[in-house]
Design an enzyme around this catalytic site. Structure first.
Site, PDB file in Angstrom:
ATOM      1  N   GLU A 171       0.735  -1.296   0.059  1.00 30.32           N
ATOM      2  CA  GLU A 171       0.124   0.194   0.088  1.00 30.32           C
ATOM      3  C   GLU A 171       0.921   1.358   0.048  1.00 30.32           C
ATOM      4  O   GLU A 171       2.041   1.484   0.601  1.00 30.32           O
ATOM      5  CB  GLU A 171      -1.074  -0.104   1.193  1.00 30.32           C
ATOM      6  CG  GLU A 171      -1.816  -1.053   1.218  1.00 30.32           C
ATOM      7  CD  GLU A 171      -2.497  -1.298   2.750  1.00 30.32           C
ATOM      8  OE1 GLU A 171      -3.550  -1.904   2.696  1.00 30.32           O
ATOM      9  OE2 GLU A 171      -1.908  -0.936   3.548  1.00 30.32           O
ATOM     10  N   ASP A 227      -7.710  -4.596   8.922  1.00 37.19           N
ATOM     11  CA  ASP A 227      -6.937  -3.778   8.229  1.00 37.19           C
ATOM     12  C   ASP A 227      -7.168  -3.631   6.739  1.00 37.19           C
ATOM     13  O   ASP A 227      -6.238  -3.085   5.879  1.00 37.19           O
ATOM     14  CB  ASP A 227      -5.682  -3.083   8.693  1.00 37.19           C
ATOM     15  CG  ASP A 227      -4.799  -4.202   8.559  1.00 37.19           C
ATOM     16  OD1 ASP A 227      -5.174  -5.416   7.979  1.00 37.19           O
ATOM     17  OD2 ASP A 227      -3.550  -4.144   9.068  1.00 37.19           O
TER      18      ASP A 227
END
Length: 357
Positions: free
Chosen positions: A66, A237
């Site tokens: 990410e 998450d």
């Protein structure tokens, strides 16, 4: 934000893993998390100044990579981070990261830093900040389910920032709990090793779930959660990864960081897209209430957001000034004439030839 004096524009302050550890030990682990927590509170109060977007994620069967960018209009920051739960089987971290700050006025980086350790510190600091606003008054006992890399940081942050005295520990892998018990033995906390999740949450005022498996999981079932608790859910998450039974969400007042991201990655991915939640910055700035009653269940559905990393990097940037805990990295081209980048390369070639002779 204080500026470094830079004699040459090509050099960027770089905080390596070694220097990050030295810096944090110099400051003190708990003091560093308290400093990061203060920076987070300062930035959440000015939340509306920041660019906000869900992180850019590249998912695979093995994990996720990410990018997490944001800017307050003067300073730009981003973090690169991965999440690969299977890595531990190969002797590697499940999460690694690095981050950067840059001057918006000219685009030049002003800091490059490791963020594997720093992310652990800021995650725990963020959890404790949320609990400061949402947990029961005078909470003293905390349960931590999932005793991996984040566990000790959580315990110490809650001790420093929230006044927690007792920590109950449980993990499906007893060796993880043994590790945490050993690492925290001189922390001043009263530690209890538990053999089940149900045993772990008994008598707790705060429950933290921080497991790593990338799957829909039920770490907490509805019958494990009594009234008046604060739940700090930090393991879920990414899409397809949760820790709490859906019924717990319906019983709780839910607080998020940046809701559009949390709806994709957090516990509330189990709920309808219009299910009402409160963003934590609204509580910190006094726009909305946090805990409203003693019997209320509050839930911090934390997935981590770029502003928190910005705050952590800002804290490190300020902390390294005047110290030896960074090195100058020759990172940017700096030709005498900004238009003559090719000429700089050619001159370097000639210098190398001369040196070889």
């Amino acid at each position: 934000m204080a500026k470094f004096h830079r004699d040459t524009l090509n050099l960027v302050p770089f905080v390596s893993v070694d220097n990050m550890m030295k810096l944090i030990l110099h400051i003190g682990v708990e003091e560093a998390m308290a400093g990061i927590a203060q920076a987070i509170e300062e930035d959440f109060v000015r939340w509306e100044l920041f660019d906000k977007t869900p992180r850019v994620a590249s998912h695979s069967n093995e994990g996720v990579i990410e990018l997490m960018p944001t800017s307050d209009g003067e300073v730009y920051g981003f973090k690169y981070v991965n999440g690969h739960p299977k890595n531990t089987k190969d002797g590697m971290q499940t999460v690694t990261a690095f981050g950067l700050l840059a001057d918006v006025a000219n685009g030049y980086p002003v800091l490059l830093s490791e963020m594997t350790i720093l992310t652990a510190l800021r995650t725990a600091a963020m959890s404790a900040v949320a609990a400061k606003y949402l947990a029961p008054k005078n909470a003293k006992t905390m349960a931590i389910i999932g005793n991996g890399a984040q566990c000790e940081f959580q315990a110490l942050a809650f001790r420093k920032i929230c006044g927690i005295e007792n920590v109950r520990l449980y993990d499906t892998d007893p060796k993880a709990t043994e590790k945490a018990m050993f690492n925290l033995q001189n922390s001043g906390l009263n530690l209890t090793s538990c053999i089940t999740g149900e045993d772990c949450v008994a008598g707790a005022d705060i429950i933290t779930t921080c497991t790593a498996d990338k799957q829909y999981a039920t770490i907490l079932t509805d019958n494990m959660v009594g009234s008046g608790l604060h739940i700090n859910a930090i393991g879920g998450d990414c899409p397809g990864k949760t820790e709490l039974h859906k019924d717990i969400l319906y019983r709780s007042e839910i607080f998020t960081e940046f809701t559009p991201q949390t709806r994709i990655e957090g516990e509330i991915q189990q709920l309808a897209e219009d299910y009402e939640v409160t963003e934590l910055w609204e509580v910190m700035s006094g726009k909305k209430d946090g805990r409203k009653s003693d019997g209320q269940i509050t839930l911090f559905d934390s997935v981590g957001f770029a502003v928190e990393d910005f705050s952590a990097l800002r804290y490190i940037y300020q902390s390294i000034q005047g110290t030896q805990f960074y090195e100058d990295l020759d990172m940017l081209a700096d030709p005498d004439d900004p238009r003559d980048l090719y000429g700089m390369v050619q001159r370097a070639a000639k210098q190398n030839m001369t040196a070889a002779e």
